[in-house]
Enzyme design. Structure first.
Site, PDB file in Angstrom:
ATOM      1  N   PRO A  10      37.020 145.424  37.356  1.00  0.00           N
ATOM      2  CA  PRO A  10      37.527 146.503  38.189  1.00  0.00           C
ATOM      3  C   PRO A  10      37.812 147.800  37.433  1.00  0.00           C
ATOM      4  O   PRO A  10      38.257 147.771  36.284  1.00  0.00           O
ATOM      5  CB  PRO A  10      38.837 145.933  38.758  1.00  0.00           C
ATOM      6  CG  PRO A  10      39.188 144.806  37.870  1.00  0.00           C
ATOM      7  CD  PRO A  10      37.896 144.253  37.361  1.00  0.00           C
ATOM      8  N   ASN A  11      37.512 148.873  38.122  1.00  0.00           N
ATOM      9  CA  ASN A  11      37.758 150.253  37.662  1.00  0.00           C
ATOM     10  C   ASN A  11      36.833 150.716  36.544  1.00  0.00           C
ATOM     11  O   ASN A  11      36.890 151.877  36.132  1.00  0.00           O
ATOM     12  CB  ASN A  11      39.234 150.449  37.252  1.00  0.00           C
ATOM     13  CG  ASN A  11      40.162 150.234  38.419  1.00  0.00           C
ATOM     14  OD1 ASN A  11      39.982 150.856  39.454  1.00  0.00           O
ATOM     15  ND2 ASN A  11      41.120 149.333  38.294  1.00  0.00           N
ATOM     16  N   ARG A  18      38.333 158.021  33.861  1.00  0.00           N
ATOM     17  CA  ARG A  18      39.552 157.362  33.351  1.00  0.00           C
ATOM     18  C   ARG A  18      39.915 157.959  31.992  1.00  0.00           C
ATOM     19  O   ARG A  18      39.051 158.546  31.319  1.00  0.00           O
ATOM     20  CB  ARG A  18      39.324 155.848  33.201  1.00  0.00           C
ATOM     21  CG  ARG A  18      39.169 155.134  34.519  1.00  0.00           C
ATOM     22  CD  ARG A  18      39.012 153.641  34.339  1.00  0.00           C
ATOM     23  NE  ARG A  18      40.261 152.950  34.103  1.00  0.00           N
ATOM     24  CZ  ARG A  18      40.355 151.638  33.861  1.00  0.00           C
ATOM     25  NH1 ARG A  18      39.268 150.885  33.802  1.00  0.00           N
ATOM     26  NH2 ARG A  18      41.527 151.072  33.672  1.00  0.00           N
ATOM     27  N   TYR A  23      39.351 155.238  26.758  1.00  0.00           N
ATOM     28  CA  TYR A  23      38.076 154.656  27.185  1.00  0.00           C
ATOM     29  C   TYR A  23      36.844 155.474  26.785  1.00  0.00           C
ATOM     30  O   TYR A  23      35.723 155.032  27.018  1.00  0.00           O
ATOM     31  CB  TYR A  23      38.086 154.468  28.709  1.00  0.00           C
ATOM     32  CG  TYR A  23      39.239 153.600  29.198  1.00  0.00           C
ATOM     33  CD1 TYR A  23      39.367 152.282  28.774  1.00  0.00           C
ATOM     34  CD2 TYR A  23      40.211 154.094  30.066  1.00  0.00           C
ATOM     35  CE1 TYR A  23      40.425 151.482  29.204  1.00  0.00           C
ATOM     36  CE2 TYR A  23      41.272 153.294  30.509  1.00  0.00           C
ATOM     37  CZ  TYR A  23      41.372 151.996  30.066  1.00  0.00           C
ATOM     38  OH  TYR A  23      42.416 151.201  30.494  1.00  0.00           O
ATOM     39  N   ASN A  74      33.598 142.463  30.067  1.00  0.00           N
ATOM     40  CA  ASN A  74      34.778 143.305  30.049  1.00  0.00           C
ATOM     41  C   ASN A  74      35.400 143.127  31.427  1.00  0.00           C
ATOM     42  O   ASN A  74      34.963 143.749  32.400  1.00  0.00           O
ATOM     43  CB  ASN A  74      34.430 144.770  29.792  1.00  0.00           C
ATOM     44  CG  ASN A  74      35.683 145.637  29.743  1.00  0.00           C
ATOM     45  OD1 ASN A  74      36.784 145.168  30.032  1.00  0.00           O
ATOM     46  ND2 ASN A  74      35.518 146.900  29.373  1.00  0.00           N
ATOM     47  N   ALA A  77      41.256 144.780  34.052  1.00  0.00           N
ATOM     48  CA  ALA A  77      42.617 144.257  34.242  1.00  0.00           C
ATOM     49  C   ALA A  77      42.630 142.747  34.517  1.00  0.00           C
ATOM     50  O   ALA A  77      43.633 142.079  34.247  1.00  0.00           O
ATOM     51  CB  ALA A  77      43.301 145.009  35.377  1.00  0.00           C
ATOM     52  N   GLU A  98      33.949 138.711  24.527  1.00  0.00           N
ATOM     53  CA  GLU A  98      34.909 139.514  25.292  1.00  0.00           C
ATOM     54  C   GLU A  98      34.859 140.939  24.737  1.00  0.00           C
ATOM     55  O   GLU A  98      34.918 141.128  23.518  1.00  0.00           O
ATOM     56  CB  GLU A  98      36.322 138.926  25.115  1.00  0.00           C
ATOM     57  CG  GLU A  98      37.402 139.719  25.829  1.00  0.00           C
ATOM     58  CD  GLU A  98      38.818 139.200  25.536  1.00  0.00           C
ATOM     59  OE1 GLU A  98      39.015 138.400  24.592  1.00  0.00           O
ATOM     60  OE2 GLU A  98      39.726 139.633  26.257  1.00  0.00           O
ATOM     61  N   HIS A 100      36.191 145.088  25.102  1.00  0.00           N
ATOM     62  CA  HIS A 100      37.074 146.119  25.668  1.00  0.00           C
ATOM     63  C   HIS A 100      36.788 147.447  24.997  1.00  0.00           C
ATOM     64  O   HIS A 100      36.558 147.493  23.777  1.00  0.00           O
ATOM     65  CB  HIS A 100      38.553 145.774  25.450  1.00  0.00           C
ATOM     66  CG  HIS A 100      38.949 144.501  26.117  1.00  0.00           C
ATOM     67  ND1 HIS A 100      39.126 144.396  27.477  1.00  0.00           N
ATOM     68  CD2 HIS A 100      39.165 143.259  25.611  1.00  0.00           C
ATOM     69  CE1 HIS A 100      39.436 143.148  27.785  1.00  0.00           C
ATOM     70  NE2 HIS A 100      39.457 142.432  26.669  1.00  0.00           N
ATOM     71  N   ARG A 107      48.290 148.355  23.085  1.00  0.00           N
ATOM     72  CA  ARG A 107      48.753 149.155  24.224  1.00  0.00           C
ATOM     73  C   ARG A 107      49.994 148.490  24.845  1.00  0.00           C
ATOM     74  O   ARG A 107      50.725 147.788  24.168  1.00  0.00           O
ATOM     75  CB  ARG A 107      47.605 149.319  25.224  1.00  0.00           C
ATOM     76  CG  ARG A 107      46.420 150.081  24.608  1.00  0.00           C
ATOM     77  CD  ARG A 107      45.271 150.219  25.581  1.00  0.00           C
ATOM     78  NE  ARG A 107      45.687 150.967  26.775  1.00  0.00           N
ATOM     79  CZ  ARG A 107      44.968 151.040  27.905  1.00  0.00           C
ATOM     80  NH1 ARG A 107      43.810 150.398  27.982  1.00  0.00           N
ATOM     81  NH2 ARG A 107      45.413 151.740  28.934  1.00  0.00           N
TER      82      ARG A 107
HETATM   83  C1  DQA Z   1      39.935 147.393  29.407  1.00  0.00           C
HETATM   84  C2  DQA Z   1      41.396 147.156  29.016  1.00  0.00           C
HETATM   85  C3  DQA Z   1      42.193 146.615  30.192  1.00  0.00           C
HETATM   86  O1  DQA Z   1      43.553 146.427  29.810  1.00  0.00           O
HETATM   87  C4  DQA Z   1      42.164 147.591  31.347  1.00  0.00           C
HETATM   88  O2  DQA Z   1      42.835 147.051  32.463  1.00  0.00           O
HETATM   89  C5  DQA Z   1      40.780 148.009  31.710  1.00  0.00           C
HETATM   90  C6  DQA Z   1      39.825 148.287  30.641  1.00  0.00           C
HETATM   91  C7  DQA Z   1      39.151 148.075  28.284  1.00  0.00           C
HETATM   92  O3  DQA Z   1      37.918 148.047  28.339  1.00  0.00           O
HETATM   93  O4  DQA Z   1      39.731 148.652  27.375  1.00  0.00           O
HETATM   94  O5  DQA Z   1      40.455 148.210  32.877  1.00  0.00           O
HETATM   95  O6  DQA Z   1      39.331 146.133  29.669  1.00  0.00           O
END
Ligand code: DQA
Length: 144
Positions: A10-11, A18, A23, A74, A77, A98, A100, A107
């Site tokens: 998501p997002n 963002r 990011y 990725n 959240a 995994e 990110h 964080r």
């Molecule tokens: C994320 C880190 C997560 O905590 C966050 O909710 C994201 C992006 C990252 O790529 O840094 O949506 O996965």
């Protein structure tokens, strides 16, 4: 050709809008293009997807059973909340990386726990778009 499924949660469709400090400024389409360039060097076929829905991510992971050579995820959240995604990943018998963009461990405290990390062969974080490149390179070492 090895098949790599790259899942984004998501997002991540909002990258570019963002917080660029966390990011970076690339959009998800830019990151997909970058991944395609790197994948070509390793002769990987990639399937790059994004969903804002936990159940859809779970279904894609289930459908990948027996059909891909590795998975990069990725989960956004959902990394910190989704036992369902974790349980689906547990079904896979291929390497899981995994990924990110930011470094969740440095964080807010609510981002420190990951449901995915114990199942992952490696976690690559904190390198913005380059986290995806490094994850593909890692798979290059593992699979080739
Ligand atoms: C994320 C880190 C997560 O905590 C966050 O909710 C994201 C992006 C990252 O790529 O840094 O949506 O996965």
């Amino acid at each position: 050709m090895k098949k790599i499924l790259i899942l984004n949660g998501p997002n991540l469709n909002m990258l570019g809008k963002r917080d660029p400090k966390q990011y970076g400024s690339m959009t998800l389409a830019d990151i997909e293009a970058l991944c395609r360039d790197v994948a070509a060097e390793y002769d990987f076929e990639i399937d790059f997807r994004q969903s804002n829905h936990e159940g859809e991510l779970v279904e894609w992971i289930q459908q990948a059973l027996g059909k891909c050579d590795a998975l990069m995820i990725n989960a956004g959240a959902y990394t910190h909340t989704s036992l369902a995604i974790r349980d689906a990943l547990e079904l896979l018998e291929v390497p899981i990386i995994e990924v990110h963009l930011s470094d969740p461990k440095t964080r807010e405290e609510f981002r420190h726990f990951s449901y995915i990390e114990r199942l992952a062969t490696a976690t690559i974080s904190g390198q913005k778009d380059q986290s995806y490149v490094l994850a593909l390179k890692k798979l290059g070492e593992i699979l080739n």
